[in-house]
Enzyme design. Structure first.
Site, PDB file in Angstrom:
ATOM      1  N   ASP A   9       0.853  -1.185   0.000  1.00 37.60           N
ATOM      2  CA  ASP A   9       0.000   0.000   0.000  1.00 37.60           C
ATOM      3  C   ASP A   9       0.888   1.234   0.000  1.00 37.60           C
ATOM      4  OD1 ASP A   9      -2.029  -1.813   0.186  1.00 37.60           O
ATOM      5  OD2 ASP A   9      -2.630  -1.291   2.224  1.00 37.60           O
ATOM      6  N   ASP A 131     -15.059  -4.139  -1.612  1.00 32.84           N
ATOM      7  CA  ASP A 131     -14.613  -3.903  -0.238  1.00 32.84           C
ATOM      8  C   ASP A 131     -15.840  -3.814   0.661  1.00 32.84           C
ATOM      9  OD1 ASP A 131     -12.065  -3.737  -1.327  1.00 32.84           O
ATOM     10  OD2 ASP A 131     -12.200  -1.567  -1.594  1.00 32.84           O
TER      11      ASP A 131
END
Length: 242
Positions: A9, A131
């Site tokens: 990330d 998500d």
């Protein structure tokens, strides 16, 4: 053997991790994501999961230079997510070195566009990012909620040739307490021709082996590696033994 996909990330060009998607709970692990990616490739991993967290907030890719460096330095299959809200952004991500682009928010807010991308760029290059928080799909870097359930979202695009879904349980992400085994088992059973990638909650190699025994095909691992819960040596041995 289930495919293990390490996550990187990115905020400000650096390798970080958030806890439960909270930008206020950020830990920086490495300065150079390309160096981390090369380390993964050296032990035999084939694919990397790069997430542009700046791009997710800005609604446009913000770290494409990082993507270009990773693509230039490694031969990894790169999947990239974050900020892909237009066909131009999707094209830029693929042209910068990604093999696959993860699109989540736009699938909720503009399903017609996402269906067009599946047709135009091909389902091998476009991944649906689903998500989930409290049973509903979140968008815009997990900052907004929708009323869609994950099955409803997948059902929209299965007839369009969709063959890849990354499903992240936000409540588990970064917690190292194990993934939502039941949810992933149900999804893989329901969508047998779609590759359901597990994301969120992996805390040990045992979690990965259990998912493998359940028939899941791929899993994303991030914080467990950075925190030493799963070592690179363990991953290398696992890959060698297959």
């Amino acid at each position: 053997m289930i495919e293990i996909i390490p996550a990187i990330d990115i905020i400000g060009g650096e390798c970080v991790r958030l806890t439960q998607g909270d930008y206020g709970r950020k830990t920086t692990y490495f300065k150079d994501p390309a160096e981390v990616a090369a380390r993964y490739e050296s032990i035999g991993l084939r694919r990397i999961h790069l997430v542009d967290l700046d791009g997710a907030k800005a609604s446009a890719p913000a770290n494409l230079k990082v993507l270009e460096r990773v693509a230039a330095r490694t031969g990894l299959d790169i999947q990239w997510g974050g900020g892909i809200k237009s066909a131009d952004s999707l094209r830029a991500v693929l042209e910068s070195g990604a093999n696959r682009a993860i699109c989540g928010s736009v699938a909720v807010t503009d399903p017609e566009a996402f269906a067009e991308w599946l047709a135009g760029f091909g389902p091998d290059h476009v991944i649906l990012g689903a998500d989930v928080r409290d049973g509903k799909v979140a968008t815009h870097g997990w900052l907004r909620e929708s009323e869609l359930g994950v099955e409803e979202l997948i059902d929209r695009f299965a007839p369009c040739g969709l063959n890849q879904v990354i499903c992240t349980d936000i409540s588990k992400d970064g917690m190292l307490q194990g993934p939502s085994f039941g949810m992933y088992g149900r999804l893989q059973t329901r969508y047998s021709v779609i590759n359901i990638t597990v994301s969120g909650g992996i805390g040990s190699l045992d979690d990965i082996l259990k998912l493998n025994d359940m028939g899941l095909r791929s899993v994303i691992v991030g914080k467990a590696i950075y925190e030493g819960r799963i070592t690179l040596k363990e991953l290398e041995t696992c890959l060698r033994n297959g």
